[in-house]
Design a protein around this motif. Structure first.
Motif, PDB file in Angstrom:
ATOM      1  N   ASP A 385       0.855  -1.186   0.000  1.00  0.00           N
ATOM      2  CA  ASP A 385       0.000   0.000   0.000  1.00  0.00           C
ATOM      3  C   ASP A 385       0.896   1.243   0.000  1.00  0.00           C
ATOM      4  O   ASP A 385       1.691   1.449   0.913  1.00  0.00           O
ATOM      5  N   ASP A 386       0.739   2.073  -1.038  1.00  0.00           N
ATOM      6  CA  ASP A 386       1.597   3.262  -1.172  1.00  0.00           C
ATOM      7  C   ASP A 386       1.414   4.251  -0.028  1.00  0.00           C
ATOM      8  O   ASP A 386       2.306   5.074   0.220  1.00  0.00           O
ATOM      9  N   SER A 387       0.287   4.188   0.658  1.00  0.00           N
ATOM     10  CA  SER A 387       0.037   5.135   1.745  1.00  0.00           C
ATOM     11  C   SER A 387       0.681   4.694   3.065  1.00  0.00           C
ATOM     12  O   SER A 387       0.664   5.434   4.044  1.00  0.00           O
ATOM     13  N   THR A 389       4.013   3.599   5.184  1.00  0.00           N
ATOM     14  CA  THR A 389       5.468   3.746   5.176  1.00  0.00           C
ATOM     15  C   THR A 389       6.086   2.832   6.229  1.00  0.00           C
ATOM     16  O   THR A 389       5.748   2.921   7.407  1.00  0.00           O
TER      17      THR A 389
END
Length: 586
Positions: A385-387, A389
């Motif tokens: 998921d790019d959101s 970190t």
């Protein structure tokens, strides 16, 4: 259920047709009973075969128990054996009663109980009840062999054997009957063991290139127990880059062994004495229990997390320092000496990724009490998921207690090559590294495998431009497919963007909601050739949770969800029958 657990609005429908049947009395006339027996004969054949097989198993077990020769030279052991065999024989006698009643009903010699309403099948309620009893019986018998006392093994050997059988029986069954899209379409589909099968095409192609095919004398001989120097140097470079370490990591702080569980087991052994403990938030990966149990006899003390959001938490199953403090106090009151804290980041099975602030808080807690911290970062490159970190513990510019902070990583999950059996430890503590490296004598990796791993980790361009983007894309697509199915079934789950799994709540399908019912549902999935992992395996304190692996190829994943739906529909139907039989129970 709290808002962070994703749920949709469509109900699960068990697509069955209710058949009505009137019932005039508790005792059926002979001619009516004979007609019923003939009509139901084919449907009872499989049930009777199961009953007869179980009856024979029971008879064999009783014979074994009653004819076991005494061990006159071991009086203390004989007393223990006599007590254990007496309990086992009593259990088997109870089994006989159930088998006799079940056999009589299956042959039509005992009439089923009256139905509770015109919409119920007359035999359905009785058959469902007997089926549930047999499910429990099969489960107990499947573990009975483990309980038999052995005169060949030591007490430690008996414990290890029982532990191994209880934890790996399902996996052994799967190994003997694996699903294959051409050769065995009716085999087991394994969504219980965390393996990434989405990019085997990419990995096979890369491992088949000519640069992988290299032999030299040094690869065929014993190597440094810490691992080949060229591999440890490459692991240090790899972790420096992907963990975003502020300084170059030292190869002398790297130890490689045959898998991350081997690394953890070695760490637990050198950091703790037998009987001491490590705190770990639960639910957590149960395989680590085996790692701490085999060699070190170190106990993993649970820090129980709650699915419900409370005043001290912002999301389900959130780990807080207050919970760590409470768990440490409880362990101390029990007389346990706690030597460290075990963390998994990204978390398995929850999928949570710790924030930098949370990670620092946990490390500060450990420093206050002089605890070691073992951080398993096995899924660090599987955050799709790019959101979200991910922040490695090795990315921190200053650790609160660097000599007591130890990080574990391997290629099994991120690269989908669990068969390579590779795990790496990075620790700033040279003494710990030296002690752990001694386990390379038992748990080392072959020189040829180390060479291939080194070449793989060196190919940064292929990893960054080909493998990781493709792997993340496929993980995202498979996760979307599974979560959409769960939403359609109104099954709550944690919607995270990391790892290879979804943590879902099936308590709606348990009546009552107990761990015993959870295990029966697990066996029902097994009966439909589908393997999932029940929450008790992860020491979850709430029954009803399961871990589902979604990192499989589209065809078996689709078939698995079809089997999943079939089991839940059947379970829902049986729960309705159970409620009609006993309307006082919710």
């Amino acid at each position: 259920m709290c808002s962070e657990l994703t749920r949709s609005s469509q109900p699960v429908e068990a697509k069955t047709k209710a058949q009505g049947m009137s019932h005039q009395s508790d005792v059926l006339p002979c001619d009516q009973l004979r007609d019923q027996v003939i009509g139901n004969q084919s449907s009872h054949t499989q049930l009777m075969e199961t009953l007869l097989h179980l009856r024979q198993t029971v008879d064999d077990c009783i014979t074994q128990l009653t004819t076991r020769p005494p061990q006159l030279d071991l009086p203390l052991e004989e007393q223990r054996h006599n007590q254990a065999t007496g309990e086992q024989e009593a259990f088997l006698r109870r089994v006989v009663n159930l088998l006799q009643s079940g056999a009589m009903w299956g042959l039509g010699l005992q009439a089923p109980r009256p139905t509770l309403g015109p919409r119920d099948d007359a035999g359905g309620g009785q058959q469902a009840q007997l089926s549930r009893q047999l499910d429990q019986l099969v489960h107990q018998l499947s573990h009975l062999e483990v309980a038999f006392v052995s005169h060949d093994l030591s007490n430690r050997g008996i414990d290890i054997s029982a532990f191994e059988r209880s934890k790996f029986q399902d996996f052994k069954t799967y190994q003997g009957d694996k699903y294959h899209e051409d050769k065995n379409t009716m085999g087991f589909i394994n969504l219980g063991v965390s393996e990434n099968k989405l990019c085997t095409d990419l990995m096979t192609e890369r491992l088949s290139r000519s640069d992988m095919n290299h032999l030299e004398d040094a690869l065929l001989q014993y190597s440094d127990q810490r691992g080949q120097p060229f591999l440890r140097e490459e692991v240090a470079r790899f972790l420096t880059y992907y963990c975003k370490s502020p300084a170059r990591l030292d190869p002398e702080n790297v130890v490689v062994l045959s898998g991350c569980c081997s690394v953890f087991s070695a760490l637990a052994t050198v950091l703790c004495d037998p009987g001491e403990a490590l705190l770990t938030p639960t639910p957590f990966f149960g395989g680590l229990v085996m790692g701490s149990y085999l060699y070190s006899k170190v106990e993993l003390m649970p820090v129980h997390l709650d699915s419900e959001i409370t005043d001290g938490s912002a999301r389900p199953f959130q780990l807080t320092v207050d919970k760590l403090e409470q768990a440490l106090l409880e362990a101390t009151l029990k007389g346990k000496k706690v030597r460290g804290l075990l963390l998994i980041n990204p978390q398995n099975p929850l999928g949570d990724v710790y924030s930098r602030d949370s990670l620092e808080e946990y490390l500060e807690f450990a420093k206050r009490y002089n605890l070691h911290v073992i951080i398993d970062e096995l899924y660090m490159l599987s955050v799709f998921d790019d959101s979200v970190t991910f922040r490695s513990v090795l990315s921190m510019e200053s650790l609160p207690d660097p000599n007591r902070t130890h990080m574990i990583w391997g290629t099994s999950k991120d690269f989908g090559i669990s068969g390579f059996r590779f795990g790496a430890l990075y620790t700033h503590n040279k003494e710990v590294a030296s002690a752990v490296s001694s386990f390379g004598f038992l748990n080392g990796i072959s020189g040829i495998t180390q060479y291939k791993l080194c070449r793989l980790l060196q190919d940064r361009e292929w990893i960054d431009k080909v493998y990781l983007p493709t792997n993340h894309s496929r993980l995202k697509a498979a996760h979307r497919y599974i979560t959409n199915k769960l939403k359609a079934l109104k099954i709550p789950f944690l919607n995270r963007g990391s790892g290879l799994y979804v943590w879902m709540n099936l308590k709606e399908y348990l009546q009552p909601c107990t761990f015993e019912e959870e295990l029966l549902l697990h066996h029902r999935f097994l009966g439909n050739k589908l393997i999932l992992s029940p929450g008790k395996t992860y020491m979850c304190k709430e029954p009803g949770w399961f871990r589902l692996i979604f990192s499989d190829k589209p065809l078996p994943l689709k078939l698995a969800m079809h089997r999943f739906y079939e089991v839940l529909a059947e379970q829902k139907r049986d729960l309705r029958v159970k409620q009609l039989e006993d309307p006082q129970k919710e």
